[in-house]
Write an enzyme that holds these catalytic residues in place. Sequence first.
Site, PDB file in Angstrom:
ATOM      1  N   GLU A 198       0.837  -1.202   0.000  1.00 12.08           N
ATOM      2  CA  GLU A 198       0.000   0.000   0.000  1.00 12.08           C
ATOM      3  C   GLU A 198       0.866   1.244   0.000  1.00 12.08           C
ATOM      4  OE1 GLU A 198      -3.640   0.032   2.360  1.00 12.08           O
ATOM      5  OE2 GLU A 198      -2.920   1.904   3.293  1.00 12.08           O
ATOM      6  N   THR A 210      -3.817   5.012  -1.398  1.00 17.37           N
ATOM      7  CA  THR A 210      -4.812   5.482  -0.445  1.00 17.37           C
ATOM      8  C   THR A 210      -5.510   6.752  -0.919  1.00 17.37           C
ATOM      9  OG1 THR A 210      -3.204   6.779   0.810  1.00 17.37           O
ATOM     10  CG2 THR A 210      -3.527   4.489   1.471  1.00 17.37           C
ATOM     11  N   TYR A 255     -11.249  -5.029  11.062  1.00 18.56           N
ATOM     12  CA  TYR A 255     -10.640  -4.495  12.281  1.00 18.56           C
ATOM     13  C   TYR A 255     -10.513  -5.588  13.341  1.00 18.56           C
ATOM     14  CZ  TYR A 255     -11.326  -0.003  10.097  1.00 18.56           C
ATOM     15  OH  TYR A 255     -11.255   1.048   9.221  1.00 18.56           O
ATOM     16  N   HIS A 281     -13.289  -1.506  15.222  1.00 18.98           N
ATOM     17  CA  HIS A 281     -13.233  -0.110  14.781  1.00 18.98           C
ATOM     18  C   HIS A 281     -13.509   0.811  15.967  1.00 18.98           C
ATOM     19  CE1 HIS A 281     -14.250   3.607  12.681  1.00 18.98           C
ATOM     20  NE2 HIS A 281     -13.706   3.098  11.594  1.00 18.98           N
ATOM     21  N   ALA A 289     -17.136   1.644  16.547  1.00 21.36           N
ATOM     22  CA  ALA A 289     -18.124   0.567  16.653  1.00 21.36           C
ATOM     23  C   ALA A 289     -18.666   0.475  18.073  1.00 21.36           C
ATOM     24  CB  ALA A 289     -17.504  -0.761  16.237  1.00 21.36           C
ATOM     25  N   ARG A 304     -21.548  -7.539   6.274  1.00 22.53           N
ATOM     26  CA  ARG A 304     -22.415  -6.848   5.315  1.00 22.53           C
ATOM     27  C   ARG A 304     -21.628  -6.414   4.085  1.00 22.53           C
ATOM     28  NH1 ARG A 304     -24.989  -4.851   9.993  1.00 22.53           N
ATOM     29  NH2 ARG A 304     -23.615  -3.035  10.097  1.00 22.53           N
TER      30      ARG A 304
END
Length: 314
Positions: free
Chosen positions: A32, A63, A162, A166, A169, A181
Amino acid sequence: MTLTLVQLEEARRALATPLFADVAGDARVSFEFFPPKTEKMNETLWDAIATLSPLNPRFVSVTYGAGGSTRERTHATVARIASETAIPAAAHLTCVEATRGEIDEIVDAYWEAGVRHIVALRGDPPVAGKAFEAHPQGYAGAAELVEGLRKRHPFEISVSAYPETHPEAATAQSDLDNFKRKLDAGASRGITQFFFEPETFFRFRDAAAAAGIDSEIVPGIMPVSNFAAIKRMSAMTGTAVPAWMGRLFEGLDDHPQARQLVAATVAAELCRRLYAGGVRDFHFYTLNRSELSYAICHLLGLRPQGVTAQEQAA
């Protein structure tokens, strides 16, 4: 002195472990990068791509800044990778402060540029610390974004995961439900936030399997190039920094070369233990530098294949 069973087991493992982290060279890697802000940073980025491309990465991703702040630079970097190298290029895309129509235009431009892989993310608000608010005509989150991408073009889609939940969350279970999901909406895999101990990943993988998730989950590996910076990033992402890391990097601030050696060794050992647990794919957060990621891959048994990105462009 009489050794306990625990000490004997530790000694057995120590003697059975090779003095290098070679994992037979059958691991696969991806890298990345972030879009460069200056010409000097651009040169550093392309030097890194040229160095890492012979390791035959599955893909390299670029990114996308908070609130879409690097939209043009991300597109230019990804399009150049797609046109000038043989490396599959993946573009990060968020749904922050953008209408569905604007996102459609962006993804159409990526498709026309030959980009076939999107890393779909909800994204961070442009103002640090501000709560996420979906655009009234936009996507409410990453799951909706994945669904929209699927309708637009047959992209390969990666999403975030995560292992330590997160930060926004409500619970670990709700975070896992959200991950599911995104996969159910059509994502191919999850790429995790960075972590520092293998058990963190294994616990998450087990929880995902128990939730009925059978998609690929790729661990994100962050080499420690600067320990103070890692602590700041970890605080923002909810990543636990083990006490042993603080002790290990203590006193190395003024010894960057020694710090690099330690960082490569630690990350390679993390990857070796993940490999022992069945992991074969690793995603490296390079911070646009190649030295650490290349050294870690070498320790994992990967060797250059084919031509470099510069030779491909020649």
